[in-house]
Scaffold this active site. Sequence first.
Site, PDB file in Angstrom:
ATOM      1  CB  CYS A 110     -19.312  33.447  25.318  1.00  0.00           C
ATOM      2  SG  CYS A 110     -17.717  33.135  24.561  1.00  0.00           S
ATOM      3  CB  CYS A 210     -17.419  36.403  25.619  1.00  0.00           C
ATOM      4  SG  CYS A 210     -16.655  34.831  25.507  1.00  0.00           S
TER       5      CYS A 210
END
Length: 405
Positions: A110, A210
């Site tokens: 991420c 995330c």
Amino acid sequence: MFAVYLKLVMKKRVIVGLSGGVDSSVAAYLLKEQGYEVIGLFMKNWHDDSVTISDECPWLDDSNDAMLVAEKLGIPFQTVDLSEQYKERIVDYMFDEYEKGRTPNPDVLCNREIKFDVFMKIALDLGADYVATGHYCRKTTITKDGQEVHQLLAGKDSNKDQSYFLCQLSQAQLAKALFPVGELLKPEVRAIAKEQELTTADKKDSQGLCFIGKVRLPEFLQQQLKPKEGVIVEIPKDNSFYNETLPTFSNKLEELKYQSRKPSYQVAEGKIMGKHQGAHYFTKGQRKGLAVGGTVEPLFVIDTDVNENVIYTGQGASHPGLFKKALFVSNDELHWVRQDLALENDQSMQVLARIRYRQPLENATLYKVESGLYVQFENPQSAITEGQFVAWYLDEELVGSGVIS
């Protein structure tokens, strides 16, 4: 008057990834105090709340908190929808990795693919000089051979150091990154938030994926990976694989290959303990979710075979099937944050390394070979897991990383 005008013209613009948590809130406050022009942007990365655990603050609560912080600080705020890119680059990758029997780290991805790539490009298009996040890490810049080199350092708070999550960043990404809370301890960050009456001051740290929140992983994976019944097998500690006579090695490469090799278990070598709903839902070192009782010590996953759909387990955290001294990273999954320090073939380097977030750094040696890089640890490591990231440091500087093969 001219000096004031010059100051306004030269004011650097920073776009902060406001996540709705205390760390990014304080990052925005500190940057404003330092005289930057600060804009808050919230990343919406997920739509499907059916697999998130509802009381763990889904994205809507987080975006509201981010908006309240921006209002309090008097900075512009908007939301950007990156869910399409997130699905393509993170979620699809996760499904693919689990299907192969590997365990991905979505937080590392991420940062590389979303926050410091897609999000950073949006920020730069908006005229930003920098992108800032609430990560507990630090950046310094040195000059080497006439070139600027950016160093990624561990956060001052060793309990919260998040440099591992940024182990895949490039020099170009670091050049535009700021980490305002990296020099602070977590209690200091909370104290600043309280002092400034920010709504996130006492908010619990988010857990899970995330920008998605805490996810029920089996339900999440079942969206694409269908349940498939298989057996759970217990491999005894006296299995011949663990007790074979150590061979004589004619060179270092032979030793590294031997120490990093993957065991090949057979169902007949152990005892069937129960059933599972899919080997691809499990990962090495996992203890929960097996739903098998009646053993003296708890069972841990020591390996998964997604082709045969078998989970191999062993009793106790000290089971020899959990431990290895070396791992391998192939060339196409090898990354140097400090490209100027990258090893050439047949070179080695003494480092500190970790194979998961929050693991204490361990003494290790890197060995570069033609096909990739071996990491040999001084002490055997528990649950070295394919698909996870290994990151290596020189003192407190993270200099490189790779995906465990």
